[in-house]
Write an enzyme that holds these catalytic residues in place. Structure first.
Site, PDB file in Angstrom:
ATOM      1  N   ARG A  56       0.822  -1.221   0.000  1.00 61.72           N
ATOM      2  CA  ARG A  56       0.000   0.000   0.000  1.00 61.72           C
ATOM      3  C   ARG A  56       0.851   1.263   0.000  1.00 61.72           C
ATOM      4  O   ARG A  56       0.376   2.356  -0.290  1.00 61.72           O
ATOM      5  CB  ARG A  56      -0.993  -0.029   1.170  1.00 61.72           C
ATOM      6  CG  ARG A  56      -2.027   1.049   1.144  1.00 61.72           C
ATOM      7  CD  ARG A  56      -3.409   0.666   1.704  1.00 61.72           C
ATOM      8  NE  ARG A  56      -3.386  -0.209   2.858  1.00 61.72           N
ATOM      9  CZ  ARG A  56      -3.027   0.170   4.098  1.00 61.72           C
ATOM     10  NH1 ARG A  56      -2.686   1.417   4.334  1.00 61.72           N
ATOM     11  NH2 ARG A  56      -3.045  -0.696   5.083  1.00 61.72           N
ATOM     12  N   TYR A 108     -11.791  20.295 -15.395  1.00 63.88           N
ATOM     13  CA  TYR A 108     -12.186  18.891 -15.465  1.00 63.88           C
ATOM     14  C   TYR A 108     -13.395  18.689 -14.556  1.00 63.88           C
ATOM     15  O   TYR A 108     -13.331  18.960 -13.362  1.00 63.88           O
ATOM     16  CB  TYR A 108     -11.026  17.998 -15.058  1.00 63.88           C
ATOM     17  CG  TYR A 108     -11.376  16.550 -15.219  1.00 63.88           C
ATOM     18  CD1 TYR A 108     -11.490  15.989 -16.492  1.00 63.88           C
ATOM     19  CD2 TYR A 108     -11.647  15.757 -14.126  1.00 63.88           C
ATOM     20  CE1 TYR A 108     -11.863  14.674 -16.652  1.00 63.88           C
ATOM     21  CE2 TYR A 108     -12.016  14.426 -14.284  1.00 63.88           C
ATOM     22  CZ  TYR A 108     -12.116  13.899 -15.549  1.00 63.88           C
ATOM     23  OH  TYR A 108     -12.492  12.596 -15.703  1.00 63.88           O
ATOM     24  N   LYS A 206      -4.076   9.534 -19.438  1.00 57.88           N
ATOM     25  CA  LYS A 206      -4.103  10.240 -20.723  1.00 57.88           C
ATOM     26  C   LYS A 206      -2.734  10.151 -21.413  1.00 57.88           C
ATOM     27  O   LYS A 206      -2.270   9.063 -21.666  1.00 57.88           O
ATOM     28  CB  LYS A 206      -4.567  11.672 -20.491  1.00 57.88           C
ATOM     29  CG  LYS A 206      -5.764  11.791 -19.518  1.00 57.88           C
ATOM     30  CD  LYS A 206      -7.066  11.216 -20.057  1.00 57.88           C
ATOM     31  CE  LYS A 206      -8.162  11.104 -19.003  1.00 57.88           C
ATOM     32  NZ  LYS A 206      -8.513  12.338 -18.335  1.00 57.88           N
TER      33      LYS A 206
HETATM   34  C1  LIG Z   1      -9.075  12.697 -17.091  1.00 61.70           C
HETATM   35  C2  LIG Z   1      -8.735  13.951 -16.425  1.00 61.70           C
HETATM   36  C3  LIG Z   1      -8.689  14.053 -15.031  1.00 61.70           C
HETATM   37  C4  LIG Z   1      -9.075  12.912 -14.109  1.00 61.70           C
HETATM   38  O1  LIG Z   1      -8.253  11.792 -14.257  1.00 61.70           O
HETATM   39  P1  LIG Z   1      -8.768  10.272 -14.157  1.00 61.70           P
HETATM   40  O2  LIG Z   1      -7.543   9.497 -14.474  1.00 61.70           O
HETATM   41  O3  LIG Z   1      -9.889  10.097 -15.128  1.00 61.70           O
HETATM   42  O4  LIG Z   1      -9.241  10.067 -12.764  1.00 61.70           O
HETATM   43  C5  LIG Z   1      -8.323  15.269 -14.484  1.00 61.70           C
HETATM   44  N1  LIG Z   1      -8.022  16.335 -15.254  1.00 61.70           N
HETATM   45  C6  LIG Z   1      -8.064  16.269 -16.589  1.00 61.70           C
HETATM   46  C7  LIG Z   1      -7.732  17.476 -17.393  1.00 61.70           C
HETATM   47  C8  LIG Z   1      -8.419  15.076 -17.224  1.00 61.70           C
HETATM   48  O5  LIG Z   1      -8.494  15.037 -18.552  1.00 61.70           O
END
Ligand SMILES: *Cc1c(COP(=O)(O)O)cnc(C)c1O
Length: 386
Positions: A56, A108, A206
């Site tokens: 963890r 977001y 991403k």
């Molecule tokens: C996707 C995203 C998030 C959140 O991330 P997750 O991995 O989906 O939890 C935060 N900020 C931006 C700009 C994003 O595109």
């Protein structure tokens, strides 16, 4: 006599491609091992053999991925989480009731939802500011009460650009830290810490991973201060650390980050230029276009391309925007961004009726495909939706 080796100063693209050149001591393997163990044996003195005790806290593969990220980001340390939202929630968990947080009006959307929850349930105060108005941030901060200024650049889904240096100085003057959501601008193009940010945030789901096959989030700090210790503690307590296999996939993805982002950027710029004055299009929102209001700042703080994210406003309103999103054959109709494959999304439909995003906005995440196929695809979808 043999001369000692002359130490080369390697560029980040090289360090990324080799995942920091960490050859596995046990086997000599080029590809890093995947360590999935949830617990670690102690030595004969009952001390941990290395720094690892329990999964963890994050195991060896997680630590390797964090080392790569901290290095590329130019930071002192990184913490990987099971998702971007887990990282965001951990950062906001450091607030006390009565503290004030400042965040953009357009950000977001899940992050905004969480801030609203904290204002309703935890006594946190929040101000949302207009990122397109340079004076708005200064008006939003409360000296001595604001603890976190959160900005996102370029901002999803309008791709407004915020000047990180200016935001850092406003945050610091008020006694707050600046945390930057850099999801759309990975370290191959922008290093928020060098521009004055205290924390760089990414959804590793991403661009960092880039293959749409993990969720992950990362915080990187410029210095390992008490806030960082608290964040490390929070991650261990919440159990929100990234798992070893995901960390391994992330390392694999990071090795091609520079190439992927460069290609996505050239593809997106070509698409933006093609559709900017198109008869079916009202506007193209892309910071790489000289006509974009944030272009000059973007040029100053993004050195490796403007990324693959852009939005187009179609003539014909919500119905046509949704039709185009249904009719593409190469762009896939899905949310998320930053993968090698191009995605299309009618953003308003995803965010819901309360969203202030324009009805006719289509968000594109441009991948690394042949750009001629991407342009032809959008052309046929626009034609069919006439
Ligand atoms: C996707 C995203 C998030 C959140 O991330 P997750 O991995 O989906 O939890 C935060 N900020 C931006 C700009 C994003 O595109």
């Amino acid at each position: 006599m043999q001369k000692p080796p002359r130490q080369l100063k390697l560029s980040p693209a090289t360090r990324a491609a080799q995942a920091l050149h960490r050859i596995d001591e046990r086997t000599g393997s080029i590809s890093p091992a995947i360590d999935l163990s949830s617990t670690f044996t102690r030595d004969e003195n009952y001390d941990p053999r290395q720094s690892y005790i329990y999964g963890r806290d994050g195991g060896p593969t997680v630590k390797h991925a964090e080392a790569v990220l901290a290095d590329l980001e130019g930071g002192a340390a990184s913490l990987l989480f099971a998702s971007g939202m887990a990282a965001f929630v951990a950062l906001l968990e450091t607030l006390n009731s009565g503290d004030h947080v400042v965040a953009p009006q357009v950000m977001y959307h899940a992050g905004m939802t969480w801030i609203h929850r904290l204002t309703q349930k935890r006594g946190i105060e929040a101000t949302f500011f207009d990122q397109t108005d340079p004076a708005a941030l200064r008006n939003a901060v409360r000296s001595g009460q604001t603890r976190i200024v959160w900005v996102e650049t370029p901002t999803n889904p309008n791709w407004d650009v915020i000047d990180i240096e200016a935001a850092a100085s406003i945050a610091h003057d008020a006694g707050a830290i600046l945390a930057v959501d850099c999801t759309a601008a990975p370290p191959s193009t922008m290093q928020a810490l060098a521009l004055g940010a205290d924390i760089a945030f990414h959804s590793a789901t991403k661009y960092l991973n880039g293959h749409s096959d993990i969720t992950g989030g990362v915080l990187t700090t410029g210095k390992t201060d008490p806030l960082w210790e608290e964040l490390t503690f929070i991650r261990t307590m919440q159990g929100s650390v990234m798992a070893g296999f995901e960390a391994w996939l992330l390392i694999r993805g990071l090795r091609t980050l520079y190439l992927r982002y460069e290609r996505a950027s050239t593809n997106a710029l070509a698409i933006a230029a093609h559709f900017e004055n198109h008869k079916a299009i009202e506007a193209v929102l892309y910071p790489g276009l000289p006509s974009h209001p944030g272009h000059d700042i973007a040029k100053r703080q993004m050195h490796g391309g403007f990324g693959g994210m852009l939005s187009i406003l179609v003539k014909g309103g919500a119905t046509r925007a949704q039709d185009v999103s249904r009719f593409t054959q190469v762009f896939m109709p899905a949310t998320s961004l930053g993968g090698v494959e191009s995605l299309i999304e009618h953003r308003k439909a995803v965010e819901g009726p309360h969203s202030i995003v324009a009805d006719n906005l289509i968000r594109l995440s441009v991948g690394i495909e042949d750009v001629n196929d991407l342009i032809a695809d959008l052309e046929q979808a626009l034609e069919r939706s006439e």
